[in-house]
Scaffold this motif. Structure first.
Motif, PDB file in Angstrom:
ATOM      1  N   GLN A   1      26.028  38.491  -3.393  1.00 42.62           N
ATOM      2  CA  GLN A   1      25.897  37.121  -3.924  1.00 42.62           C
ATOM      3  C   GLN A   1      25.540  36.136  -2.809  1.00 42.62           C
ATOM      4  O   GLN A   1      24.734  35.220  -2.998  1.00 42.62           O
ATOM      5  CB  GLN A   1      27.201  36.679  -4.627  1.00 42.62           C
ATOM      6  N   ALA A   2      26.162  36.319  -1.630  1.00 41.38           N
ATOM      7  CA  ALA A   2      25.843  35.430  -0.493  1.00 41.38           C
ATOM      8  C   ALA A   2      24.363  35.561  -0.136  1.00 41.38           C
ATOM      9  O   ALA A   2      23.672  34.556   0.124  1.00 41.38           O
ATOM     10  CB  ALA A   2      26.721  35.767   0.710  1.00 41.38           C
TER      11      ALA A   2
ATOM     12  N   PHE B   1      34.513  44.504  -4.731  1.00 44.82           N
ATOM     13  CA  PHE B   1      34.664  43.066  -4.494  1.00 44.82           C
ATOM     14  C   PHE B   1      33.800  42.609  -3.324  1.00 44.82           C
ATOM     15  O   PHE B   1      33.014  41.670  -3.432  1.00 44.82           O
ATOM     16  CB  PHE B   1      36.142  42.724  -4.226  1.00 44.82           C
ATOM     17  N   TRP B   2      33.915  43.300  -2.179  1.00 44.98           N
ATOM     18  CA  TRP B   2      33.148  42.872  -0.999  1.00 44.98           C
ATOM     19  C   TRP B   2      31.666  43.154  -1.162  1.00 44.98           C
ATOM     20  O   TRP B   2      30.823  42.374  -0.723  1.00 44.98           O
ATOM     21  CB  TRP B   2      33.702  43.532   0.277  1.00 44.98           C
TER      22      TRP B   2
ATOM     23  N   SER C   1      25.731  39.274   6.390  1.00 46.46           N
ATOM     24  CA  SER C   1      26.019  39.781   5.036  1.00 46.46           C
ATOM     25  C   SER C   1      25.259  41.082   4.771  1.00 46.46           C
ATOM     26  O   SER C   1      25.794  42.017   4.177  1.00 46.46           O
ATOM     27  CB  SER C   1      25.617  38.751   3.968  1.00 46.46           C
TER      28      SER C   1
ATOM     29  N   SER D   1      29.957  42.999  -3.918  1.00 48.91           N
ATOM     30  CA  SER D   1      29.410  41.933  -4.744  1.00 48.91           C
ATOM     31  C   SER D   1      29.372  40.609  -3.972  1.00 48.91           C
ATOM     32  O   SER D   1      28.425  39.828  -4.081  1.00 48.91           O
ATOM     33  CB  SER D   1      30.262  41.825  -6.011  1.00 48.91           C
ATOM     34  N   ARG D   2      30.407  40.363  -3.164  1.00 49.56           N
ATOM     35  CA  ARG D   2      30.451  39.099  -2.412  1.00 49.56           C
ATOM     36  C   ARG D   2      29.279  39.008  -1.421  1.00 49.56           C
ATOM     37  O   ARG D   2      28.642  37.966  -1.291  1.00 49.56           O
ATOM     38  CB  ARG D   2      31.793  38.989  -1.689  1.00 49.56           C
ATOM     39  N   PHE D   3      28.995  40.108  -0.716  1.00 49.44           N
ATOM     40  CA  PHE D   3      27.875  40.097   0.234  1.00 49.44           C
ATOM     41  C   PHE D   3      26.542  39.949  -0.508  1.00 49.44           C
ATOM     42  O   PHE D   3      25.656  39.214  -0.071  1.00 49.44           O
ATOM     43  CB  PHE D   3      27.869  41.380   1.083  1.00 49.44           C
TER      44      PHE D   3
END
Ligand SMILES: N[C@@H](CCC(=O)N[C@@H](CS)C(=O)NCC(=O)O)C(=O)O
Length: 199
Positions: free
Chosen positions: A129-130, A122-123, A103, A125-127
């Protein structure tokens, strides 16, 4: 043996920390930039990724987990990936660190896409958050307990220092204050000091 690495790579550093901690003298590090697709790296690893370990007979080992397991088997008496009672929990902790490195590096790639004007919110934020969820789980786990130098602790230290290097705005210490205190102590280990990226 030759170990193809790049100074900033956290995966390569995890391997280099083990090499340094166990004083493995048979390995010569060769600095490469994987993005330049150099002949030696592409020939050894068609994925074009480092770390990659080239054995004396020319056979190449990748990725970082395979190299770490090889070093454990050959030089560390299988102490790092042992078959202890908590084996499956420890393996999942190992996978968590490895996934968090994925990530963190993917987040770095998103940063680099910014220059091309194609960064994805989007990606990104996704990384992020992970990473924060994973570090919250580590904070609540026993991963940093005890004084033993484990493969998980070595990887965690590489991850956290990489986050400070590439993603200083992530503020991971907010979700993992005890882990941050642990890092202050662990990062004084010789193998960590000796593998610090030159920045
Ligand atoms: N799963 C691999 C990941 C290695 C990796 O992604 N290394 C990065 C450097 S941090 C790389 O070589 N990137 C080049 C690329 O993706 O083309 C491992 O654990 O060794």
């Amino acid at each position: 043996m030759q170990l193809l690495v790049s100074d900033a790579s956290p995966y390569a550093r995890w391997v280099r920390v083990v090499v340094s901690h166990y004083a493995i003298a048979d390995i010569r590090e060769i600095e490469v930039n994987p993005l330049e697709n150099g002949e030696q790296l592409i020939h050894a690893n068609p994925l074009g990724k480092i770390p990659c370990l080239i054995l004396n007979d020319g056979e190449a080992l990748f990725d970082s987990e395979v190299i770490l397991r090889y070093l454990d088997n050959q030089y560390c008496k299988e102490k790092l990936f042992n078959a202890a009672e908590l084996r499956w929990r420890h393996m999942t902790q190992f996978s968590l660190i490895k996934g968090l490195l994925d990530s963190a590096v993917a987040l770095r790639q998103e940063q680099m896409r910014e220059e091309e004007g194609v960064r994805s919110p989007f990606w990104t934020s996704r990384f992020e958050q992970a990473l924060l969820r994973g570090l919250t789980q580590i904070e609540l786990s026993s991963m940093t307990c005890g004084s033993e130098v484990t493969i998980q602790k070595m990887g965690l230290c590489c991850l956290l220092q990489y986050l400070d290097f590439r993603h200083p705005d992530l503020d991971w210490r907010r979700v993992a204050p005890a882990t941050a205190r642990w890092l202050l102590e662990f990062e004084t280990l010789d193998a960590i000091e000796q593998t610090k990226p030159n920045r």
